[in-house]
Design a protein around this motif. Structure first.
Motif, PDB file in Angstrom:
ATOM      1  N   MET A 197      12.516  -4.373  13.926  1.00  0.00           N
ATOM      2  CA  MET A 197      12.058  -3.913  12.615  1.00  0.00           C
ATOM      3  C   MET A 197      12.800  -2.657  12.158  1.00  0.00           C
ATOM      4  SD  MET A 197       8.183  -3.023  11.331  1.00  0.00           S
ATOM      5  CE  MET A 197       7.621  -4.725  11.325  1.00  0.00           C
ATOM      6  N   ALA A 210       3.242 -10.963  19.838  1.00  0.00           N
ATOM      7  CA  ALA A 210       3.484 -10.478  21.205  1.00  0.00           C
ATOM      8  C   ALA A 210       4.844 -10.867  21.753  1.00  0.00           C
ATOM      9  CB  ALA A 210       2.394 -11.007  22.138  1.00  0.00           C
ATOM     10  N   PRO A 245       2.485   4.831  14.082  1.00  0.00           N
ATOM     11  CA  PRO A 245       3.762   5.173  14.712  1.00  0.00           C
ATOM     12  C   PRO A 245       4.779   5.688  13.697  1.00  0.00           C
ATOM     13  CG  PRO A 245       3.092   2.888  15.192  1.00  0.00           C
ATOM     14  CD  PRO A 245       2.260   3.387  14.055  1.00  0.00           C
ATOM     15  N   LEU A 286      -0.720   0.452  12.226  1.00  0.00           N
ATOM     16  CA  LEU A 286      -0.440   0.934  10.878  1.00  0.00           C
ATOM     17  C   LEU A 286       0.930   1.592  10.927  1.00  0.00           C
ATOM     18  CD1 LEU A 286      -4.047   2.348  10.326  1.00  0.00           C
ATOM     19  CD2 LEU A 286      -3.178   0.092   9.684  1.00  0.00           C
ATOM     20  N   VAL A 314       5.440  -7.237   9.211  1.00  0.00           N
ATOM     21  CA  VAL A 314       6.780  -7.425   8.647  1.00  0.00           C
ATOM     22  C   VAL A 314       7.104  -6.203   7.791  1.00  0.00           C
ATOM     23  CG1 VAL A 314       6.802  -9.948   8.657  1.00  0.00           C
ATOM     24  CG2 VAL A 314       5.817  -8.739   6.702  1.00  0.00           C
ATOM     25  N   VAL A 331      -0.571 -15.393  11.701  1.00  0.00           N
ATOM     26  CA  VAL A 331      -1.688 -14.672  11.094  1.00  0.00           C
ATOM     27  C   VAL A 331      -1.873 -15.002   9.616  1.00  0.00           C
ATOM     28  CG1 VAL A 331      -1.429 -12.795  12.776  1.00  0.00           C
ATOM     29  CG2 VAL A 331      -0.407 -12.554  10.496  1.00  0.00           C
ATOM     30  N   LYS A 389       0.983  -0.952   4.153  1.00  0.00           N
ATOM     31  CA  LYS A 389       0.432  -0.245   5.316  1.00  0.00           C
ATOM     32  C   LYS A 389      -0.673   0.734   4.904  1.00  0.00           C
ATOM     33  CE  LYS A 389       2.504  -1.955   8.954  1.00  0.00           C
ATOM     34  NZ  LYS A 389       1.714  -2.592  10.041  1.00  0.00           N
TER      35      LYS A 389
HETATM   36  N1  NAP Z   1       9.273  -0.443  14.609  1.00  0.00           N
HETATM   37  C1  NAP Z   1       8.804   0.585  13.902  1.00  0.00           C
HETATM   38  O1  NAP Z   1       9.550   1.546  13.610  1.00  0.00           O
HETATM   39  C2  NAP Z   1       7.357   0.623  13.457  1.00  0.00           C
HETATM   40  C3  NAP Z   1       6.862   1.843  12.969  1.00  0.00           C
HETATM   41  C4  NAP Z   1       5.546   1.896  12.522  1.00  0.00           C
HETATM   42  C5  NAP Z   1       4.730   0.786  12.598  1.00  0.00           C
HETATM   43  N2  NAP Z   1       5.233  -0.394  13.089  1.00  0.00           N
HETATM   44  C6  NAP Z   1       4.338  -1.544  13.118  1.00  0.00           C
HETATM   45  O2  NAP Z   1       4.204  -2.013  14.449  1.00  0.00           O
HETATM   46  C7  NAP Z   1       3.977  -3.419  14.447  1.00  0.00           C
HETATM   47  C8  NAP Z   1       5.005  -4.085  15.340  1.00  0.00           C
HETATM   48  O3  NAP Z   1       6.289  -3.796  14.819  1.00  0.00           O
HETATM   49  P1  NAP Z   1       7.648  -4.059  15.627  1.00  0.00           P
HETATM   50  O4  NAP Z   1       8.494  -2.878  15.403  1.00  0.00           O
HETATM   51  O5  NAP Z   1       7.367  -4.515  16.986  1.00  0.00           O
HETATM   52  O6  NAP Z   1       8.259  -5.239  14.745  1.00  0.00           O
HETATM   53  P2  NAP Z   1       9.203  -6.482  15.128  1.00  0.00           P
HETATM   54  O7  NAP Z   1      10.035  -6.138  16.293  1.00  0.00           O
HETATM   55  O8  NAP Z   1       9.859  -6.874  13.851  1.00  0.00           O
HETATM   56  O9  NAP Z   1       8.144  -7.599  15.563  1.00  0.00           O
HETATM   57  C9  NAP Z   1       7.218  -8.072  14.620  1.00  0.00           C
HETATM   58  C10 NAP Z   1       6.296  -9.046  15.308  1.00  0.00           C
HETATM   59  O10 NAP Z   1       5.360  -9.535  14.335  1.00  0.00           O
HETATM   60  C11 NAP Z   1       5.390 -10.942  14.381  1.00  0.00           C
HETATM   61  N3  NAP Z   1       5.006 -11.572  13.124  1.00  0.00           N
HETATM   62  C12 NAP Z   1       5.565 -11.442  11.897  1.00  0.00           C
HETATM   63  N4  NAP Z   1       4.954 -12.242  11.014  1.00  0.00           N
HETATM   64  C13 NAP Z   1       3.985 -12.913  11.703  1.00  0.00           C
HETATM   65  C14 NAP Z   1       3.023 -13.874  11.350  1.00  0.00           C
HETATM   66  N5  NAP Z   1       2.926 -14.367  10.087  1.00  0.00           N
HETATM   67  N6  NAP Z   1       2.171 -14.323  12.308  1.00  0.00           N
HETATM   68  C15 NAP Z   1       2.261 -13.862  13.566  1.00  0.00           C
HETATM   69  N7  NAP Z   1       3.165 -12.962  13.972  1.00  0.00           N
HETATM   70  C16 NAP Z   1       4.016 -12.493  13.037  1.00  0.00           C
HETATM   71  C17 NAP Z   1       6.820 -11.298  14.752  1.00  0.00           C
HETATM   72  O11 NAP Z   1       6.900 -12.639  15.187  1.00  0.00           O
HETATM   73  P3  NAP Z   1       8.247 -13.562  14.922  1.00  0.00           P
HETATM   74  O12 NAP Z   1       9.171 -13.240  16.070  1.00  0.00           O
HETATM   75  O13 NAP Z   1       7.717 -14.942  14.926  1.00  0.00           O
HETATM   76  O14 NAP Z   1       8.813 -13.127  13.597  1.00  0.00           O
HETATM   77  C18 NAP Z   1       7.054 -10.272  15.852  1.00  0.00           C
HETATM   78  O15 NAP Z   1       6.464 -10.688  17.059  1.00  0.00           O
HETATM   79  C19 NAP Z   1       4.058  -3.858  13.002  1.00  0.00           C
HETATM   80  O16 NAP Z   1       2.749  -3.947  12.462  1.00  0.00           O
HETATM   81  C20 NAP Z   1       4.827  -2.721  12.328  1.00  0.00           C
HETATM   82  O17 NAP Z   1       4.558  -2.643  10.949  1.00  0.00           O
HETATM   83  C21 NAP Z   1       6.531  -0.494  13.531  1.00  0.00           C
END
Ligand code: NAP
Length: 242
Positions: A186, A13, A179, A135, A82, A57, A153
């Motif tokens: 990311m 979060a 998404p 996902l 990740v 997690v 995923k």
């Molecule tokens: N951005 C995209 O284009 C996209 C598209 C499709 C799906 N998604 C999915 O949406 C979700 C959120 O993505 P996002 O874009 O917001 O990514 P992000 O900006 O890289 O953020 C990832 C989040 O996950 C946390 N995290 C990583 N490893 C963890 C662990 N071991 N335990 C607890 N928290 C952990 C990170 O915490 P730290 O700050 O501690 O690393 C961060 O808060 C993910 O599941 C991603 O696969 C993203």
């Protein structure tokens, strides 16, 4: 279920979509939002309804402690994830998959198992009973440049379906979110149009409130979802060319 008055846990979060999910939940009148983060001391939410929760997690002790501290969760959002760029034939592909699966698959499953008692209890009282898994469109077909991530995923998608079947008798709803690119850390190295995290967060909650099992929360995702419904081969071919 309605987000208003709900008690929600969002993993990951502290930034990105997770942070936007916290903000959108507050704007919709959530009663309490547990903000799960590996380093909760870094969270900067001024709203007193936000409860910082230490949660890695991939760490069984951390997951167990979080579940013990947050037994009133009615809506669990498995958002933490990740992503690594990589080809499936690269020498390090298997290791990359292991690293990503540790969070995207096994972490999601561990958190869900730990919170099933709380979410199931909320289903019986009408205080919730919903799980949302973040996902990706690449859960549906792999992208060459993100191949091990896509595999992780896709596995998370399958876990989501298995959870839906297993939890249906308890009245727990399980939603998968697919998404496209979203403007977060990311996706910072992906040169393409990206959705705003707050718009994605609101689309996710709209989907939950509408009871949609599969949520496509942005324009690219909606197109992929429509194509997927026609037949997965066209999506696979389009992604392979990206
Ligand atoms: N951005 C995209 O284009 C996209 C598209 C499709 C799906 N998604 C999915 O949406 C979700 C959120 O993505 P996002 O874009 O917001 O990514 P992000 O900006 O890289 O953020 C990832 C989040 O996950 C946390 N995290 C990583 N490893 C963890 C662990 N071991 N335990 C607890 N928290 C952990 C990170 O915490 P730290 O700050 O501690 O690393 C961060 O808060 C993910 O599941 C991603 O696969 C993203």
């Amino acid at each position: 279920m309605k987000i208003a008055n709900a008690t929600i846990l969002i993993t990951g979060a502290n930034r990105g979509i997770g942070r936007a999910l916290v903000e959108a939940a507050l704007a919709r009148g959530a009663a309490k939002v547990y903000a799960g983060a590996r380093q909760p001391e870094g969270l900067a939410f001024a709203d007193p309804r936000v409860v910082p929760l230490a949660l890695d997690v991939t760490d069984a002790a951390s997951v167990a402690a979080a579940a013990a501290a947050a037994g009133d969760v009615g809506l669990l959002v498995n958002n933490a994830g990740v992503a690594e760029f990589g080809d499936i034939l690269a020498p390090g592909a298997a290791e990359s998959l292991r690293r990503q699966a540790a969070v995207n698959v096994f972490g999601l499953l561990a958190v869900t198992q730990a919170f099933v008692p709380a979410v199931t209890a909320a289903a019986t009282t009408g205080a919730g009973g919903v799980i949302v898994n973040l996902l990706s469109v690449v859960s549906l077909a792999p992208m060459a440049a993100l191949a091990p991530y896509s595999v992780s995923k896709a596995a998370a998608h399958s876990v989501t379906g298995a959870l839906r079947t297993a939890l249906k008798p308890a009245g727990v709803g399980v939603h998968g979110v697919f998404p496209g690119p979203v403007d977060t850390d990311m996706a910072k190295d992906m040169p393409m149009a990206k959705a705003a995290p707050i718009d994605v967060a609101n689309a996710i909650y709209d989907g939950v409130e509408a009871g949609a099992e599969d949520i496509y929360p942005d324009a690219m995702a909606a197109g992929v979802g429509a194509g997927w419904a026609q037949g997965p081969k066209a999506i696979e071919a389009a992604f392979a060319a990206m």
